[in-house]
Every structure is written in C-alpha cells, then in structure tokens.
Design a protein around this motif. Structure first.
Motif, mmCIF file in Angstrom:
data_model
loop_
_atom_site.group_PDB
_atom_site.id
_atom_site.type_symbol
_atom_site.label_atom_id
_atom_site.label_comp_id
_atom_site.label_asym_id
_atom_site.label_seq_id
_atom_site.Cartn_x
_atom_site.Cartn_y
_atom_site.Cartn_z
ATOM 1 N N ALA A 152 0.916 -1.166 0.082
ATOM 2 C CA ALA A 152 0.189 -0.068 -0.026
ATOM 3 C C ALA A 152 0.898 1.300 0.006
ATOM 4 O O ALA A 152 0.387 2.286 -0.381
ATOM 5 N N GLY A 153 2.144 1.193 0.617
ATOM 6 C CA GLY A 153 3.013 2.336 0.614
ATOM 7 C C GLY A 153 4.235 2.035 1.423
ATOM 8 O O GLY A 153 4.162 1.116 2.142
ATOM 9 N N LYS A 154 5.097 2.934 1.276
ATOM 10 C CA LYS A 154 6.284 3.072 2.166
ATOM 11 C C LYS A 154 6.461 4.084 3.030
ATOM 12 O O LYS A 154 6.386 5.233 2.302
ATOM 13 N N VAL A 155 6.951 3.902 4.050
ATOM 14 C CA VAL A 155 7.227 5.056 5.004
ATOM 15 C C VAL A 155 8.601 5.280 5.404
ATOM 16 O O VAL A 155 9.245 4.304 5.810
ATOM 17 N N SER A 156 9.343 6.347 5.150
ATOM 18 C CA SER A 156 10.664 6.618 5.599
ATOM 19 C C SER A 156 10.754 6.761 6.989
ATOM 20 O O SER A 156 10.091 7.317 7.616
ATOM 21 N N LEU A 157 11.761 6.098 7.448
ATOM 22 C CA LEU A 157 11.911 6.222 8.914
ATOM 23 C C LEU A 157 13.397 7.192 9.136
ATOM 24 O O LEU A 157 13.900 7.167 10.511
ATOM 25 N N LYS A 158 13.813 7.816 8.340
ATOM 26 C CA LYS A 158 14.751 8.846 8.385
ATOM 27 C C LYS A 158 14.366 9.869 8.873
ATOM 28 O O LYS A 158 13.201 10.501 8.677
ATOM 29 N N ILE A 159 15.358 10.726 9.418
ATOM 30 C CA ILE A 159 14.919 12.343 10.110
ATOM 31 C C ILE A 159 14.731 13.182 8.825
ATOM 32 O O ILE A 159 15.642 13.224 7.991
ATOM 33 N N VAL A 187 9.471 9.616 11.734
ATOM 34 C CA VAL A 187 8.459 8.625 12.304
ATOM 35 C C VAL A 187 8.877 7.546 13.056
ATOM 36 O O VAL A 187 9.848 7.025 13.021
ATOM 37 N N ILE A 188 8.002 7.551 14.153
ATOM 38 C CA ILE A 188 8.404 6.422 15.323
ATOM 39 C C ILE A 188 8.192 5.207 14.708
ATOM 40 O O ILE A 188 6.937 4.736 14.211
ATOM 41 N N LYS A 189 9.221 4.355 14.812
ATOM 42 C CA LYS A 189 9.279 2.897 14.291
ATOM 43 C C LYS A 189 7.891 2.240 14.642
ATOM 44 O O LYS A 189 7.470 1.358 13.880
ATOM 45 N N ASP A 190 7.483 2.270 15.915
ATOM 46 C CA ASP A 190 6.432 1.437 16.592
ATOM 47 C C ASP A 190 5.273 1.960 16.044
ATOM 48 O O ASP A 190 3.949 1.275 16.569
ATOM 49 N N LYS A 191 5.175 3.359 15.531
ATOM 50 C CA LYS A 191 3.752 3.763 14.990
ATOM 51 C C LYS A 191 3.776 4.047 13.547
ATOM 52 O O LYS A 191 3.279 5.185 13.127
ATOM 53 N N VAL A 192 4.393 3.274 12.897
ATOM 54 C CA VAL A 192 4.197 3.298 11.516
ATOM 55 C C VAL A 192 2.796 3.394 10.900
ATOM 56 O O VAL A 192 2.406 4.105 9.954
ATOM 57 N N TYR A 199 -1.551 5.924 8.301
ATOM 58 C CA TYR A 199 -3.238 5.558 8.107
ATOM 59 C C TYR A 199 -3.887 7.111 8.723
ATOM 60 O O TYR A 199 -4.864 7.307 8.429
ATOM 61 N N LYS A 200 -3.460 7.523 9.808
ATOM 62 C CA LYS A 200 -4.026 8.317 10.509
ATOM 63 C C LYS A 200 -3.928 10.045 9.881
ATOM 64 O O LYS A 200 -4.919 10.697 9.962
ATOM 65 N N LEU A 201 -2.820 10.205 9.254
ATOM 66 C CA LEU A 201 -2.634 11.544 8.738
ATOM 67 C C LEU A 201 -2.439 11.431 7.343
ATOM 68 O O LEU A 201 -1.590 10.579 6.843
ATOM 69 N N GLU A 202 -3.011 12.135 6.478
ATOM 70 C CA GLU A 202 -3.187 12.068 5.019
ATOM 71 C C GLU A 202 -1.868 12.930 4.546
ATOM 72 O O GLU A 202 -1.123 12.494 3.442
ATOM 73 N N TYR A 203 -1.743 14.131 5.139
ATOM 74 C CA TYR A 203 -0.731 15.080 4.418
ATOM 75 C C TYR A 203 0.015 15.635 5.932
ATOM 76 O O TYR A 203 -0.420 16.588 6.260
ATOM 77 N N ILE A 216 2.762 13.519 18.195
ATOM 78 C CA ILE A 216 2.852 12.453 18.802
ATOM 79 C C ILE A 216 1.752 11.447 18.712
ATOM 80 O O ILE A 216 1.873 10.104 18.334
ATOM 81 N N GLU A 217 0.496 11.728 18.413
ATOM 82 C CA GLU A 217 -0.784 11.113 18.278
ATOM 83 C C GLU A 217 -0.839 10.301 17.181
ATOM 84 O O GLU A 217 -1.235 9.240 16.662
ATOM 85 N N TYR A 218 -0.026 10.876 16.100
ATOM 86 C CA TYR A 218 -0.001 10.510 14.594
ATOM 87 C C TYR A 218 1.149 9.620 14.296
ATOM 88 O O TYR A 218 1.458 9.487 13.025
#
Length: 318
Positions: A57-64, A91-96, A101-105, A150-152
């Motif tokens: 579905a997509g990829k999320v970068s964990l870099k700063i 992006v917090i690794k445990d909250k990918v 999903y919670k934040l579009e932009y 932090i919530e997102y």
C-alpha cells in the motif's frame, strides 16, 4: 505445443515469484494490505507477499526529515517580518501504522501548527526581541508540535528559527541606526584620544615650563651669587656697595654690546650710545640707589614711630 506450454509455465512461475518477493530499503517500512485491508508492516530486507491477494500500500521513511516553513507575521511594534522555521521530525518505528493511516498530509499538518505558534508568539515581541528570543520561539513551536504530532506517530526532533527577514525598508533603517551607533562610538573614541593627547601635551608643556623656570631661577641665583662676590671684592678696595653695583651694571652693559658685535651671523642692530652713556647710566643708577635708600630709611622711621605710639598707648590703657 508441449514446448510452448512449458515456456508458458516457466514464465508464469517467474511472474509469480517476482510478484511474491520484494525488497524493503534500509530505514524504510512497507505497508502490506490484503484485499485493501491493512495486513502487516515489513521492515528492511527481502520480503514475501501473496500475489494477487496482497499488495504494497505504501512505504514510510524512517529517516529524520526536515520541513522548512516560512511564516509572515507582525511584531509588537507593527513591523512585518518573515520567519523561516525548520522542523526536523521522524516517524516513530512502532507507530508506522498511525503515521500512514491517521494523517493524510503530515507536511500540511506540521505547517499549520508552526503558523499557529509563530503568529501567537511573535506579536508579543518587539522586532529586536524577535532576534534575541528566536530560541524561545523555536522551543514553543517544538512543544506544540510534539504534543500534537505524537498522536499521529511523529516525533519532533528539533525546531530551529533559521532566518528572520524584516521588511526591506525596516532593514535599511536598522542598518542606518547601526551605522550611526558605530559612528557615535568611533567619535567617542576619537574624542577620548584627542582629549588624552591634549592633556598629555599640556602636562608636557607644564613640565617644560617648570623646568625652564627652575633653570632660570638657578641661573639668576648663580648670577646673584656672582654679583655678591663681586661687590665684596670691590668693598675690600674701598668702593661702596652702591658704587660697586652701578659699576657692575655698566660693565655688563658694555659686555653685552661687545658680545652682540662679535656675533657674525647677527643682523644689524642699532643701539643708542654716546661717550657720556656710561657716565649717565652710572649717575642715574647711583641716584636711584640713593633715592631708594632714602625711601627705605623713611619707611623704617615711620614704622618705628608707629610701634612707639602703640607701645605708649598700651601703657596708658594699663
């Protein structure tokens, strides 16, 4: 036909294998969905998914990452200023899941919070204080973003106010003020230097005058000592003190004329002189000394009579 079927089978297997296997880069997380529903999160390395049923579905970068936000606002002294705020987040690794999903932009969300905080803090400050307290503005932005993001699934690493750009006319005025202040300081230093030079010059002149006066006093003291000795010598041969003083003065007069005449580099000097000059000078000086002695004797007699009257008056009073 059998060869054609074999080739088709082999190709199908290759397609299935390529559809099943995929790689995830370092510091990246892949979101896997099954029939459009979240299934799992895959980390870096070679991964497997069920073809046709599952998809990335997509990829999320964990870099700063860094987001630069430019905010235009007004200060307390009604000066429009543009601030560039740099937000470093990850992006917090445990909250990918939350970050995807919670934040579009997320960029728009962060930008909105930066605008809100900056436009709430800067109007409380004057322009000079904005430069001085830019770290306070950055801390306020980070605190607000940290609580909200932090919530997102985002962690705010650091916020920096990297640029403060007032209106061009304000900058020109500030430069003129700065230049005037520097010129004022330079003028003060120049004035202090001139004052020190004047004071030191005056001290040097005063010291020079003191030494010059001391030299003249010493010279006159030696002249007086020499004259005294000369008078004593003349007294021994029967010449009175008045006549000796007059004789010394006349002698010095002719010695002066002689020294002037011996000076080869001197200009022509005309002095009143006659054969009777020395005699007239001597007679005048003797007359002056005689008159001076008479006046002195008269003053002594008056003082003596006044003292006698005071003594008689005191006796009568007793």
């Amino acid at each position: 036909m059998e060869n054609l079927g074999l080739i088709f089978f082999i190709g199908l297997i290759i397609v299935i294998l390529f559809g099943c296997l995929f790689t995830v880069k370092q510091q990246t997380a892949a979101i896997i969905e099954t029939f459009g529903k979240f299934s799992t999160i895959r980390q870096s390395g070679l991964q497997f998914k069920i073809p046709l049923f599952q998809r990335i579905a997509g990829k999320v970068s964990l870099k700063i990452q860094q987001l630069d936000v430019i905010v235009e606002t007004k200060t307390l002294d009604d000066v429009f200023v543009r601030l560039k705020v740099s937000v470093q987040y990850v992006v917090i690794k445990d909250k990918v899941y939350d970050a995807f999903y919670k934040l579009e932009y997320p960029h728009d969300q962060i930008t909105s919070y930066v605008f809100d905080v900056v436009r709430a803090e800067v109007p409380k400050m004057k322009l000079d204080n904005v430069f001085v307290k830019k770290d306070d503005i950055a801390i306020a932005v980070k605190a607000e973003l940290q609580d909200a993001m932090i919530e997102y699934g985002f962690d705010i690493i650091k916020t920096l106010v990297t640029d403060i750009d007032p209106d061009s006319q304000v900058k020109e005025a500030m430069n003129r003020i700065n230049a005037a202040e520097r010129q004022k300081t330079a003028a003060q230093f120049d004035g202090d230097a001139q004052r020190i030079l004047i004071v030191e010059k005056a001290r040097a002149e005063a010291e020079s005058k003191r030494l010059q006066g001391q030299g003249i006093a010493d010279q006159r003291r030696e002249i007086a000592r020499g004259l005294e000795e000369s008078v004593e010598v003349l007294n021994r041969v029967g010449i009175s003190s008045q006549e000796a003083s007059a004789l010394i003065v006349v002698t010095q007069h002719y010695d002066t004329l002689q020294s002037i005449g011996e000076e080869t580099n001197s200009n022509l000097i005309l002095l009143p002189n006659s054969p009777q000059a020395g005699s007239d000078m001597l007679n005048n000086m003797v007359a002056s000394f005689t008159a001076s002695n008479q006046i002195s004797e008269t003053m002594k007699e008056q003082k003596k009579n006044a003292a006698k009257k005071d003594t008689d008056k005191n006796k009568d009073d007793q």
